[in-house]
Design a protein around this motif. Structure first.
Motif, PDB file in Angstrom:
ATOM      1  N   HIS A  33       0.663   0.430  -4.576  1.00 48.13           N
ATOM      2  CA  HIS A  33      -0.777   0.595  -4.352  1.00 48.13           C
ATOM      3  C   HIS A  33      -1.563   0.282  -5.619  1.00 48.13           C
ATOM      4  O   HIS A  33      -2.607  -0.384  -5.571  1.00 48.13           O
ATOM      5  N   GLN A  34      -1.062   0.735  -6.756  1.00 50.02           N
ATOM      6  CA  GLN A  34      -1.728   0.487  -8.034  1.00 50.02           C
ATOM      7  C   GLN A  34      -1.787  -1.004  -8.354  1.00 50.02           C
ATOM      8  O   GLN A  34      -2.702  -1.465  -9.038  1.00 50.02           O
ATOM      9  N   ASN A  35      -0.839  -1.739  -7.857  1.00 51.64           N
ATOM     10  CA  ASN A  35      -0.769  -3.170  -8.144  1.00 51.64           C
ATOM     11  C   ASN A  35      -1.240  -4.037  -6.977  1.00 51.64           C
ATOM     12  O   ASN A  35      -0.924  -5.221  -6.912  1.00 51.64           O
ATOM     13  N   THR A  93       0.409  -3.925  -0.481  1.00 52.41           N
ATOM     14  CA  THR A  93       0.392  -3.051   0.690  1.00 52.41           C
ATOM     15  C   THR A  93       1.778  -2.996   1.320  1.00 52.41           C
ATOM     16  O   THR A  93       2.392  -4.035   1.559  1.00 52.41           O
ATOM     17  N   VAL A  94       2.249  -1.780   1.557  1.00 55.22           N
ATOM     18  CA  VAL A  94       3.556  -1.585   2.189  1.00 55.22           C
ATOM     19  C   VAL A  94       3.356  -1.292   3.673  1.00 55.22           C
ATOM     20  O   VAL A  94       2.676  -0.332   4.040  1.00 55.22           O
ATOM     21  N   HIS A 125      -1.964   2.577   2.386  1.00 56.75           N
ATOM     22  CA  HIS A 125      -2.920   2.168   3.422  1.00 56.75           C
ATOM     23  C   HIS A 125      -2.384   0.981   4.234  1.00 56.75           C
ATOM     24  O   HIS A 125      -3.135   0.099   4.648  1.00 56.75           O
ATOM     25  N   GLY A 126      -1.065   0.971   4.433  1.00 54.86           N
ATOM     26  CA  GLY A 126      -0.453  -0.070   5.236  1.00 54.86           C
ATOM     27  C   GLY A 126      -0.351   0.349   6.695  1.00 54.86           C
ATOM     28  O   GLY A 126      -0.803   1.428   7.086  1.00 54.86           O
ATOM     29  N   ASN A 127       0.241  -0.510   7.497  1.00 55.65           N
ATOM     30  CA  ASN A 127       0.431  -0.246   8.923  1.00 55.65           C
ATOM     31  C   ASN A 127       1.809   0.346   9.165  1.00 55.65           C
ATOM     32  O   ASN A 127       2.808  -0.135   8.609  1.00 55.65           O
TER      33      ASN A 127
END
Length: 390
Positions: free
Chosen positions: A185-187, A190-191, A215-217
């Motif tokens: 997330h910092q980089n 998105t996972v 904040h991924g699906n």
């Protein structure tokens, strides 16, 4: 012991990961490693969609791997319509396998199959090389490794995604998925998690939490579902044009002939699923994302650093040996015009084909393909990407 043998992963990742009990000093070291992998891009470079696919190749994942092989070209075709600030972004895909007993236990039962690449034939070849075997599936570890090894870049317009799929608890292994997700997330990575099985079971085994942290699906699919390929009245003509398209390639250099053979091999792999899948590959080959400048003179001469003056006699194919520079340029230009005509014809037929397919498949669900496209479009929207089909 596992309740099921593992899942398949398609992951797009930028993360550095730590053990669950890692101290703050080691966290800083991991972040520093991740930062060393960041490369800058020229302001003239196009934005990029970077997708890291992490595939679980344990025994129970045969169905999911089949879906990936059968649906690759449909995903590529959909991404070919993406636009970012009126530019057409480049696509790069990386592939890892994990959860396989044949892999090195000391390295976490995982392996980089291919680093970020825009060579679609190489990506297809890598997918078709995968075989399954039992093993241990460590989500945090494979995310961490992909984050450390891959060149993600730091362009704010780039879309950087992780797709990880499986059916074992997301918490396995000594590398914390929470630490990995935080670094991703910092980089700006998105996972997205894909649980192969019941939706609620995936939630209780922390797959949804893994996605929520960046904040991924979170998605659940039936990984054993057969891919739906719809035949159309336009398929035979498109495949006929594919044969002609292949003849517009002018192989050169030390790898030219092998690359042309690989092109034919991947055509065959696509056909191994059925005719409609081979048609999807042909459509990909006629799109802007299918680039072969490393071995094809027609694509190569588009590159800024290409020069006919640097071509050596031994690099040329048989039909161009002994020819003057003017004759070579004329030959390549002829092949270019042939290719452009064929690509246009394929694109026009595909518009009709897509209309036919949509009229026949109101509620079809191709598991992995739909999950990938849905997530990519949702996250691309956050960066003002648009989809333009013409």
């Amino acid at each position: 012991m596992k309740t099921q043998l593992n899942a398949f992963i398609l992951t797009l990742c930028l993360t550095t990961v730590m053990a669950c009990n890692a101290n703050s000093k080691s966290n800083q070291q991991d972040l520093a490693i991740a930062e060393t992998k960041i490369e800058t891009k020229s302001k003239y470079d196009k934005p990029e969609i970077k997708v890291a696919l992490l595939l679980d190749t344990s025994n129970s994942m045969d169905g999911l791997i089949d879906q990936a092989k059968a649906q690759l070209w449909q995903v590529v075709n959909e991404l070919s319509y993406a636009k970012c600030k009126d530019e057409s972004p480049n696509l790069k895909i990386a592939l890892y396998e994990y959860g396989n007993n044949k892999l090195n236990a000391d390295e976490g039962y995982l392996r980089q199959v291919i680093a970020f690449s825009d060579d679609l034939d190489e990506i297809s070849k890598s997918l078709f090389s995968l075989t399954t075997d039992g093993g241990e599936e460590y989500c945090g570890k494979v995310i961490s490794t992909a984050l450390n090894q891959l060149q993600w870049g730091n362009d704010k317009d780039d879309l950087k995604l992780i797709f990880i799929a499986g059916n074992e608890p997301y918490t396995q292994g000594n590398v914390s998925y929470k630490t990995a997700s935080k670094l991703a997330h910092q980089n700006d990575v998105t996972v997205n998690t894909i649980f192969c099985g019941d939706y609620n079971q995936g939630i209780t085994s922390y797959w949804k939490d893994g996605a929520d942290l960046t904040h991924g699906n979170y998605m659940a699919i039936n990984h054993n579902q057969a891919t739906v390929h719809v035949a159309s009245p336009y398929d035979d003509k498109i495949l006929e044009l594919n044969e002609k398209l292949n003849r517009t390639y002018v192989a050169y250099g030390s790898t030219g002939r092998k690359k042309m053979e690989m092109q034919a091999e991947q055509d065959s792999n696509a056909r191994s699923y059925n005719k409609a899948n081979a048609v999807s590959r042909t459509v990909s080959k006629s799109s802007r994302l299918y680039k072969n400048s490393s071995w094809d003179l027609v694509d190569a001469e588009k590159e800024d650093d290409f020069s006919y003056d640097q071509l050596k006699e031994e690099q040329l194919p048989k039909e161009l040996k002994g020819k003057s520079k003017a004759e070579i340029k004329s030959y390549v230009e002829k092949k270019r015009k042939e290719r452009e005509t064929l690509q246009k014809a394929i694109a026009e037929l595909n518009i009709k084909r897509q209309g036919y397919i949509e009229s026949k498949t109101k509620d079809s669900d191709n598991g992995l393909e739909n999950a990938l496209i849905k997530a990519i479009k949702a996250q691309a929207k956050q960066k003002n990407y648009k989809w333009e089909k013409s």
